[in-house]
Motif scaffolding. Structure first.
Motif, PDB file in Angstrom:
ATOM      1  N   GLU A 130      -7.328   7.059   5.869  1.00 52.73           N
ATOM      2  CA  GLU A 130      -7.707   5.670   6.122  1.00 52.73           C
ATOM      3  C   GLU A 130      -7.115   5.245   7.464  1.00 52.73           C
ATOM      4  N   GLN A 178      -9.958   5.943  -2.277  1.00 53.83           N
ATOM      5  CA  GLN A 178     -11.333   6.104  -1.783  1.00 53.83           C
ATOM      6  C   GLN A 178     -12.073   7.289  -2.410  1.00 53.83           C
ATOM      7  N   LYS A 218     -12.536   7.032  -6.258  1.00 50.92           N
ATOM      8  CA  LYS A 218     -13.528   6.079  -6.776  1.00 50.92           C
ATOM      9  C   LYS A 218     -14.938   6.609  -6.529  1.00 50.92           C
ATOM     10  N   ARG A 270     -21.869   4.590   0.874  1.00 50.99           N
ATOM     11  CA  ARG A 270     -21.265   5.912   1.084  1.00 50.99           C
ATOM     12  C   ARG A 270     -22.327   6.974   1.289  1.00 50.99           C
TER      13      ARG A 270
HETATM   14  N1  ASP Z   1     -11.036   2.622   1.069  1.00 51.45           N
HETATM   15  C1  ASP Z   1     -11.386   1.580   1.992  1.00 51.45           C
HETATM   16  C2  ASP Z   1     -10.145   0.928   2.567  1.00 51.45           C
HETATM   17  O1  ASP Z   1      -9.082   1.075   1.996  1.00 51.45           O
HETATM   18  C3  ASP Z   1     -12.233   0.520   1.373  1.00 51.45           C
HETATM   19  C4  ASP Z   1     -13.598   0.968   1.023  1.00 51.45           C
HETATM   20  O2  ASP Z   1     -14.287   1.531   1.865  1.00 51.45           O
HETATM   21  O3  ASP Z   1     -13.991   0.703  -0.121  1.00 51.45           O
HETATM   22  O4  ASP Z   1     -10.220   0.229   3.543  1.00 51.45           O
END
Ligand code: ASP
Length: 588
Positions: free
Chosen positions: A175, A199, A202, A491
């Motif tokens: 990230e 990320q 999920k 995504r």
């Molecule tokens: N994982 C991403 C973040 O922490 C958020 C996302 O794309 O849902 O910014």
């Protein structure tokens, strides 16, 4: 229970009732035979009074009591005299006449006065956080945080979302920050990474068919702390299957629009949230997280500036840069010193300087006024729709420095001119973010958000031609009052496209396989189209609680130097621990 009521509960209707209260001494006023104690708990404050002539034993205990002593008071409720009622206190109509008082625990002289929300050194507050948290403002913030999270959980659950936990000990997921690593005892020389976000997990939950997921998720990022960052922070992590970008924006917009009045009825939200492309946000506000509570938009005056005699302007344009400005209404009378301060503000945004012109009934005034002829002057005034008394503030520089400088100036004037209503939450969506970001220091293109964002279908040709600069992602941010509140994206769910993105990023094929092989493989087993987002809970809470700093809405935050001053972390490990973990500390 030791008590019959809380310290926030008693009212006129309880007059005459026998009660038992427990709590902390907030303040004590000793008038000899009469002692008053403000007894405090999380629910409020109740005045307790004792009369030595009637209850000498209770009086003796209260005589010894000091701030933050813990008491149990048995007594009866009575109405205060008319002129002694305190309308600022919910229990202000009554008091409790103490008959017996038991000292449940004493307190050393506290380093912080709970009743006074002081400006003492924050390190003292953080070292004695358990005392600091007793303060009314901190109690309110933490309680509001609970109510907010509960609202979110209920609201999403009612809409079929499942809360699913994901591990803390996991593999790295990028990230844009450094990982926190945890050494493995059972696997010498190997490490877990703490999640920068859930990320990948999920997304894998979507592959697993869970369809609508959320989690109040803790994320850990080892980066140099700026004022509004914490090494560990909380996100409302959301992911959905069989949806498009629009569905995610709608969901979060509906959630925020319902949440704000439910937990903070004095705050306003304007729906629908305006939408800006990233490009538009940068052009109009110089920022991808503009404060939309006020206008003061950037005006591009490059065409006029190019014709002027002002070398700084013409040079900037000749070098491929821009000249843009903002209008500060009524600031035309700024002194030399005030104007100089604007340079410092512009410089904080990466620009070299700010130039100004004060608008007058007859043209403009200022050290650069002489470089513009009458037509150019009129054109400038017209471009800003300026009135006499206004100040025009310009930045001439590279495009990014112009944006950065004017963003800072716009925020500064917003503050100075009180343009931003603190009770308005001006949400907005910024969409079409660039997929890639160039790091001038390393000369490397990396993912702007993260590598799992879908490329805008219109830009696939550019991606194929390796023209990374113009490639947009189906990525969006929720902004509010000048802050980024959430990031998300549609995504990639197709292995070939994901592979193509990885190939453009600074990873070797072995690294891709090692770090992301499981994602590529999962996409081969029936991955559904999916999208998600992750609003930051700490910043939302800061906005709802009217706090500048997110440390004020976190029970146990870390300092700027990533320390916990109360528990003393980080701290050295013992020799035994290091040995078990197969680690040796090497002094450099
Ligand atoms: N994982 C991403 C973040 O922490 C958020 C996302 O794309 O849902 O910014």
């Amino acid at each position: 229970m030791l008590r019959t009521h809380t310290c926030g509960e008693l009212r006129a209707q309880h007059n005459g009732q026998a009660v038992t209260l427990t709590g902390w001494v907030n303040r004590r006023r000793d008038f000899g035979p009469l002692i008053f104690v403000d007894l405090r708990d999380r629910y409020g404050i109740t005045q307790v009074v004792v009369d030595q002539t009637i209850h000498p034993e209770a009086h003796a205990v209260l005589e010894q009591a000091r701030n933050e002593f813990v008491l149990e008071v048995v007594g009866s409720v009575r109405m205060r005299d008319e002129d002694k009622r305190n309308p600022n206190l919910e229990t202000g109509e009554i008091e409790v006449v103490a008959q017996t008082v038991e000292l449940l625990n004493a307190s050393k002289q506290p380093p912080l006065v709970v009743a006074r929300d002081g400006n003492e050194d924050e390190t003292l507050r953080l070292k004695y956080r358990y005392i600091d948290l007793r303060r009314a403002r901190m109690q309110r913030n933490i309680i509001l945080r609970h109510q907010t999270i509960k609202f979110i959980r209920d609201w999403l659950s009612e809409r079929g979302f499942l809360e699913i936990e994901t591990p803390m000990l996991m593999a790295s997921t990028p990230e844009g920050a450094r990982d926190y690593l945890v050494p493995s005892r059972l696997h010498p020389g190997e490490f877990y990474a703490l999640p920068q976000s859930p990320q990948q997990l999920k997304q894998l939950l979507m592959v697993a068919g869970f369809d609508k997921y959320f989690q109040i998720a803790r994320c850990m990022r080892d980066e140099d702390l700026r004022a509004d960052r914490q090494p560990e922070f909380t996100q409302l992590d959301i992911e959905m299957s069989f949806v498009e970008q629009e569905d995610v924006l709608r969901l979060v917009e509906d959630l925020m629009t319902a949440l704000v009045p439910a937990v903070t009825p004095h705050k306003r939200v304007i729906s629908p949230f305006p939408r800006l492309t990233y490009h538009e946000a940068m052009e109009r506000f110089g920022s991808d997280k503009p404060d939309l509570r006020y206008g003061m938009e950037l005006v591009d005056v490059s065409a006029i500036a190019a014709e002027s005699q002002f070398g700084v302007f013409t040079q900037a344009i000749a070098n491929g840069g821009q000249v843009k400005g903002i209008k500060a209404p009524g600031c035309g009378g700024y002194s030399r010193k005030q104007l100089d301060e604007l340079n410092v503000v512009a410089q904080a945004g990466g620009a070299k300087a700010a130039a100004t012109l004060a608008v007058e009934a007859e043209g403009v005034r200022g050290s650069i006024a002489k470089f513009f002829d009458a037509d150019q002057t009129a054109a400038l005034v017209q471009a800003f729709e300026a009135q006499p008394g206004d100040l025009l503030v310009f930045v001439a520089d590279r495009k990014d420095a112009v944006a950065g400088g004017l963003d800072k100036l716009r925020r500064e004037f917003g503050r100075r001119l009180n343009l931003a209503d603190p009770n308005l939450l001006a949400f907005g969506w910024v969409v079409d973010f660039p997929m890639f970001e160039y790091n001038a220091e390393t000369g490397i293109w990396d993912a702007n958000h993260h590598p799992f964002c879908m490329v805008n279908p219109e830009d696939v040709d550019k991606l194929n031609r390796n023209e990374l600069e113009g490639v947009r992602a189906a990525a969006y941010d929720l902004v509010c009052n000048g802050y980024e509140l959430a990031s998300g994206s549609v995504r990639i769910h197709d292995r070939a496209i994901q592979q193509r993105i990885f190939d453009r990023l600074p990873y070797t094929p072995e690294e891709i396989q090692r770090r992301f092989g499981h994602m590529l493989e999962a996409f081969e087993y029936g991955a559904p189209p999916h999208a998600g987002i992750a609003p930051g809970i700490d910043r939302i809470m800061a906005l709802l609680c009217d706090e500048e700093n997110i440390r004020e809405v976190i029970a146990f935050p870390k300092t700027q130097r990533v320390e916990d001053l109360m528990m003393n972390s980080p701290s050295p490990a013992t020799e035994k621990q290091l040995r078990e973990l197969h680690l040796r500390i090497v002094e450099e």
